[in-house]
Every structure is written in C-alpha cells, then in structure tokens.
Design an enzyme around this catalytic site. Structure first.
Site, PDB file in Angstrom:
ATOM      1  N   ASP A  60      -4.444   0.588  -7.508  1.00 37.90           N
ATOM      2  CA  ASP A  60      -4.423  -0.198  -8.753  1.00 37.90           C
ATOM      3  C   ASP A  60      -5.461   0.342  -9.734  1.00 37.90           C
ATOM      4  O   ASP A  60      -5.225   0.415 -10.941  1.00 37.90           O
ATOM      5  CB  ASP A  60      -4.704  -1.672  -8.444  1.00 37.90           C
ATOM      6  CG  ASP A  60      -3.805  -2.181  -7.341  1.00 37.90           C
ATOM      7  OD1 ASP A  60      -2.642  -2.485  -7.606  1.00 37.90           O
ATOM      8  OD2 ASP A  60      -4.264  -2.229  -6.187  1.00 37.90           O
ATOM      9  N   HIS A  93      -4.688  -7.030  -3.760  1.00 43.15           N
ATOM     10  CA  HIS A  93      -3.694  -5.978  -4.058  1.00 43.15           C
ATOM     11  C   HIS A  93      -2.322  -6.651  -4.099  1.00 43.15           C
ATOM     12  O   HIS A  93      -1.566  -6.648  -3.133  1.00 43.15           O
ATOM     13  CB  HIS A  93      -3.745  -4.877  -3.000  1.00 43.15           C
ATOM     14  CG  HIS A  93      -2.660  -3.858  -3.188  1.00 43.15           C
ATOM     15  ND1 HIS A  93      -2.587  -3.052  -4.296  1.00 43.15           N
ATOM     16  CD2 HIS A  93      -1.586  -3.536  -2.428  1.00 43.15           C
ATOM     17  CE1 HIS A  93      -1.521  -2.281  -4.210  1.00 43.15           C
ATOM     18  NE2 HIS A  93      -0.894  -2.561  -3.074  1.00 43.15           N
TER      19      HIS A  93
HETATM   20  N1  LIG Z   1      -2.709  -0.996  -0.281  1.00 41.38           N
HETATM   21  C1  LIG Z   1      -1.905  -0.277  -1.048  1.00 41.38           C
HETATM   22  O1  LIG Z   1      -2.260   0.061  -2.204  1.00 41.38           O
HETATM   23  C2  LIG Z   1      -0.554   0.164  -0.561  1.00 41.38           C
HETATM   24  C3  LIG Z   1      -0.077  -0.261   0.639  1.00 41.38           C
HETATM   25  N2  LIG Z   1       1.163   0.133   1.090  1.00 41.38           N
HETATM   26  C4  LIG Z   1       1.575  -0.367   2.395  1.00 41.38           C
HETATM   27  O2  LIG Z   1       1.354   0.649   3.377  1.00 41.38           O
HETATM   28  C5  LIG Z   1       2.160   0.370   4.530  1.00 41.38           C
HETATM   29  C6  LIG Z   1       2.854   1.632   5.028  1.00 41.38           C
HETATM   30  O3  LIG Z   1       3.759   2.097   4.067  1.00 41.38           O
HETATM   31  P1  LIG Z   1       4.744   3.325   4.390  1.00 41.38           P
HETATM   32  O4  LIG Z   1       4.013   4.465   4.996  1.00 41.38           O
HETATM   33  O5  LIG Z   1       5.511   3.536   3.159  1.00 41.38           O
HETATM   34  O6  LIG Z   1       5.684   2.668   5.479  1.00 41.38           O
HETATM   35  P2  LIG Z   1       6.662   3.384   6.541  1.00 41.38           P
HETATM   36  O7  LIG Z   1       7.616   2.366   7.024  1.00 41.38           O
HETATM   37  O8  LIG Z   1       7.171   4.683   6.016  1.00 41.38           O
HETATM   38  O9  LIG Z   1       5.646   3.725   7.716  1.00 41.38           O
HETATM   39  C7  LIG Z   1       5.027   2.717   8.446  1.00 41.38           C
HETATM   40  C8  LIG Z   1       4.745   3.303   9.806  1.00 41.38           C
HETATM   41  O10 LIG Z   1       3.926   2.366  10.482  1.00 41.38           O
HETATM   42  C9  LIG Z   1       4.377   2.333  11.809  1.00 41.38           C
HETATM   43  N3  LIG Z   1       3.913   1.101  12.425  1.00 41.38           N
HETATM   44  C10 LIG Z   1       4.429  -0.148  12.326  1.00 41.38           C
HETATM   45  N4  LIG Z   1       3.732  -1.001  13.082  1.00 41.38           N
HETATM   46  C11 LIG Z   1       2.740  -0.276  13.653  1.00 41.38           C
HETATM   47  C12 LIG Z   1       1.711  -0.586  14.564  1.00 41.38           C
HETATM   48  N5  LIG Z   1       1.562  -1.821  15.055  1.00 41.38           N
HETATM   49  N6  LIG Z   1       0.869   0.398  14.936  1.00 41.38           N
HETATM   50  C13 LIG Z   1       1.023   1.651  14.483  1.00 41.38           C
HETATM   51  N7  LIG Z   1       2.003   2.023  13.640  1.00 41.38           N
HETATM   52  C14 LIG Z   1       2.847   1.058  13.243  1.00 41.38           C
HETATM   53  C15 LIG Z   1       5.898   2.448  11.717  1.00 41.38           C
HETATM   54  O11 LIG Z   1       6.486   2.845  12.943  1.00 41.38           O
HETATM   55  C16 LIG Z   1       6.009   3.517  10.644  1.00 41.38           C
HETATM   56  O12 LIG Z   1       5.990   4.839  11.186  1.00 41.38           O
HETATM   57  C17 LIG Z   1       3.109  -0.756   4.078  1.00 41.38           C
HETATM   58  O13 LIG Z   1       2.566  -1.987   4.516  1.00 41.38           O
HETATM   59  C18 LIG Z   1       3.037  -0.694   2.568  1.00 41.38           C
HETATM   60  O14 LIG Z   1       3.381  -1.933   1.988  1.00 41.38           O
HETATM   61  C19 LIG Z   1       1.944   0.965   0.355  1.00 41.38           C
HETATM   62  C20 LIG Z   1       1.499   1.419  -0.867  1.00 41.38           C
HETATM   63  C21 LIG Z   1       0.227   1.039  -1.417  1.00 41.38           C
HETATM   64  O1  LIG Z   2       4.475  -2.350  -3.641  1.00 36.90           O
HETATM   65  C1  LIG Z   2       4.424  -2.016  -2.457  1.00 36.90           C
HETATM   66  O2  LIG Z   2       4.953  -2.582  -1.502  1.00 36.90           O
HETATM   67  C2  LIG Z   2       3.571  -0.825  -2.142  1.00 36.90           C
HETATM   68  C3  LIG Z   2       2.299  -1.092  -2.784  1.00 36.90           C
HETATM   69  O3  LIG Z   2       1.488  -1.847  -2.313  1.00 36.90           O
HETATM   70  C4  LIG Z   2       2.073  -0.516  -4.095  1.00 36.90           C
HETATM   71  O4  LIG Z   2       2.803   0.395  -4.516  1.00 36.90           O
HETATM   72  O5  LIG Z   2       1.137  -0.969  -4.756  1.00 36.90           O
END
Ligand SMILES: NC(=O)C1=CN([C@@H]2O[C@H](COP(=O)(O)OP(=O)(O)OC[C@H]3O[C@@H](n4cnc5c(N)ncnc54)[C@H](O)[C@@H]3O)[C@@H](O)[C@H]2O)C=CC1
Ligand SMILES: O=C([O-])CC(=O)C(=O)O
Length: 329
Positions: free
Chosen positions: A160, A188
């Site tokens: 952000d 967030h």
């Molecule tokens: N804080 C922020 O600014 C942001 C946060 N996110 C969040 O990041 C997270 C991951 O996003 P992506 O990589 O796109 O998702 P994705 O679905 O591509 O990857 C998530 C991975 O986590 C694994 N996983 C699920 N539960 C698990 C556990 N208990 N232990 C270990 N691995 C586990 C899954 O098997 C998968 O490989 C989501 O919660 C998303 O909302 C995404 C963008 C920004």
């Molecule tokens: O919006 C979502 O789920 C992923 C995220 O946190 C972001 O892009 O800020």
C-alpha cells in the site's frame, strides 16, 4: 571473506507470490551481495510436487549466493534456527471476497506457525506476514510466540505504501524516491489510510506541491485502498510481483536500514496514536541496525485521526473474530 549464510524460510513457496519472491531473495536483494542464503521452502503436502519444479528452476539459475534449498511441509523443520521468515502461505482471496473473509481459514495456520517459530527459530528472527488478512494473521502468530522478543513478527503494508508513493509521485511529477515521510496507517484492507500530511519532496510539503485536497481525499485514498481489488479483477488473480517486491522492500529495510526514510510496516502497537497496545497496525517506521522504530510524536489532523480510527476499529473486530475462532479450535 563472505558472511555466514542466513537461514530464510518462505511459506507458500509453491504459490504465485513466492514465485516472484524466491529468485530475488536468492539473488541477494534482501541480505545483500555478500550474504549466502540457505532457503527453507514450506508448503502443503499437495503442493510438494509443484515445489520441486520451483527448486529445479532455482537450481537452474545457478545463483552464487544460494548455498542450500530444503523443502518441507512441516513448519518445525522449516523454521529450525532461522534468521528470517516470509509467511506468505495462506488461502488467497477469490473475486467477491474481502481479505477479512479469509480470517477463519487462516487463523489456525498462523497459530501453528507462530508456535513453531516460538519453539525453534533464532530469538533474533525477523518475520514478515504477507498472507491475508496479514495484520490479524501476524497478531495470531504473536499470541502463539510468547518467547520471541516483542517486534519479531510484523505484517506487510508496504505494498500500500508503494502504491501510494507511485501515485503521489506521478501526480506531483517527481521521481518516486523524491517522496519522503509518507505514512500508510491501519489495516491492509480498504480501510487503510494513505497519509500525505507529513510527506515532503525535497523538503517542501507534498500536499502543497500537488495542491488538490479533493483529488487526495476522493481519488488517491480510495484508489490505493482498492488497488488490490482492481488488480484482482483485471488479472483474475491477486497481485503477485508487486506483493513480492513489497515483501523484499520491507525485509531489506528492516535488515539493512532505511537510511532515515519512513517506511510503513504493520507492527504490534506500543499504544501510541490511540492504537490499542498489541494490535498489529500499519504505522510509519524507520529502521536502523536491524531494528524498526515507529515514528512517534506526530501531530495527526482530524481527517487522519478519523481515517486511522476507522481502520483500527476494523482491526479490533478482526482480532476479536480471530480470538473466537481460536477459542473454538
Ligand atoms: N499483505 C499483502 O500486501 C498481500 C497479501 N497477499 C496474500 O498473500 C497470500 C498468498 O498469495 P499467493 O501467493 O497469490 O497465493 P497462492 O494461492 O498462489 O499461493 C499460496 C500458497 O500457500 C500454500 N499454503 C496454503 N496453506 C499453507 C500452509 N498452512 N502452510 C504453507 N503453505 C500453505 C498453498 O499451497 C499455495 O502454494 C494470500 O493470502 C494473499 O491474499 C497478496 C498480495 C498482497
Ligand atoms: O487483494 C488481494 O487479495 C491481494 C492483496 O492483498 C493486495 O493486492 O493488496
């Protein structure tokens, strides 16, 4: 002589954010060009086959700094004696969901992982929670890691911060690095609050330079708050490369220092700005010698105070919902 290797765990290592994160980590973008890295890749049992593909690609990059890679589905193995962890693994948001909808699914994950960190990580470990709802997941992990020092576990609001910095710089017609003292407060989530009231460009007020309060209130704040949703709708998948970049920025500044610049981090509140103690909330910080320090003593105007209070209220509700989930578990 090169430094001793750092041990770094990444959870969700087979996912899309990790796919953008691991290669930069192995290249030295966080710990610098003189620090070798032992990678610990954690993911679920059903993701282990895909994870082997990621390992093959990491091998195929022949990164000089990458001294070892270990894959596992067990947090106790992944976190053993680690220096740093990126907790990315969780359930990502689908269209139509808010990040808080993920709370129940993820509270249990972060309880287990917090306990594992507590049991086996180095006491100096630096943990960044990326998986959503990131602030509350970090809060859950902190509750489960009472033996780690306060401040060991943080959450990501840097995406952000970067989104706001890019929009402000474009509007002001200045390079993005010229924007200083930007703060992103709160959760967030769409309630997060991008605050330009202290921001400067070469010592001049950013608000004065842009001189358009209506644009700030009615366009900038909601667009930054809704940017994740806009990317999700456009891509059909949530932000990945920009999220990985923000994670690298967060950890790099924490480890190497922010050189006096303000960087927004989700940290356990010390009770300032009417943020209840312990709540994990986005605040401006500076980082030095491996330690972050929230920027204290700022005068917040009424608009900023109201924006922050609304986001804090949402965080309190998420925390209470997480408490209820944990009590039922
Ligand atoms: N804080 C922020 O600014 C942001 C946060 N996110 C969040 O990041 C997270 C991951 O996003 P992506 O990589 O796109 O998702 P994705 O679905 O591509 O990857 C998530 C991975 O986590 C694994 N996983 C699920 N539960 C698990 C556990 N208990 N232990 C270990 N691995 C586990 C899954 O098997 C998968 O490989 C989501 O919660 C998303 O909302 C995404 C963008 C920004
Ligand atoms: O919006 C979502 O789920 C992923 C995220 O946190 C972001 O892009 O800020």
């Amino acid at each position: 002589m090169p430094n001793a290797p750092v041990k770094v765990a990444v959870s969700g290592a087979a996912g899309q954010i990790a796919y953008a994160l691991l290669f930069r980590l192995a290249q030295g973008d966080v710990f610098g060009p003189d620090t070798p890295i032992d990678l610990r890749l954690l993911d679920l049992p059903q993701a282990q086959a895909a994870l082997q593909g990621v390992v093959m690609e990491l091998d195929d990059c022949a990164f000089p700094l990458l001294t070892s890679i270990q894959t596992t589905d067990d947090p106790i193995i992944a976190f053993d004696d680690i220096d740093a962890a990126f907790l990315v693994g969780s359930r990502p948001r689908a269209k139509g969901m808010e990040r808080r909808d993920l709370l129940a699914a993820n509270a249990a994950i972060f309880k287990t992982q917090g306990a594992a960190l507590n049991a086996v990580a180095k006491r100096s470990v630096k943990v960044l929670v990326v998986g959503n709802p990131a602030n509350t997941n970090a809060w859950v992990a902190i509750q489960s890691a009472p033996d780690l020092p306060p401040g060991a576990i943080t959450s990501m609001i840097r995406l952000d911060h970067n989104r706001a910095a890019a929009q402000f710089a474009r509007r002001a017609g200045v390079p993005v690095d010229a924007v200083e003292k930007l703060a992103v407060w709160g959760n967030h989530s769409p309630t997060m609050f991008a605050d330009w009231s202290h921001a400067t460009v070469e010592g001049q007020s950013l608000a004065g330079l842009i001189n358009d309060e209506t644009w700030y209130r009615d366009t900038l704040i909601p667009e930054v708050a809704r940017r994740g949703t806009a990317v999700l709708e456009a891509r059909g998948a949530s932000s990945a490369a920009s999220a990985a970049n923000a994670a690298i920025n967060h950890m790099r500044d924490w480890v190497q220092g922010s050189n006096g610049r303000w960087v927004s981090m989700g940290v356990a509140s010390i009770g300032q700005y009417d943020i209840p103690e312990g709540l994990v909330c986005g605040v401006p910080t500076t980082c030095r010698d491996g330690v972050y320090a929230p920027v204290t003593g700022l005068e917040l105007d009424a608009f900023t105070r109201a924006g922050l209070a609304a986001s804090v209220q949402e965080l309190i509700e998420e925390r209470d919902a997480a408490l209820a989930v944990l009590a039922d578990a």
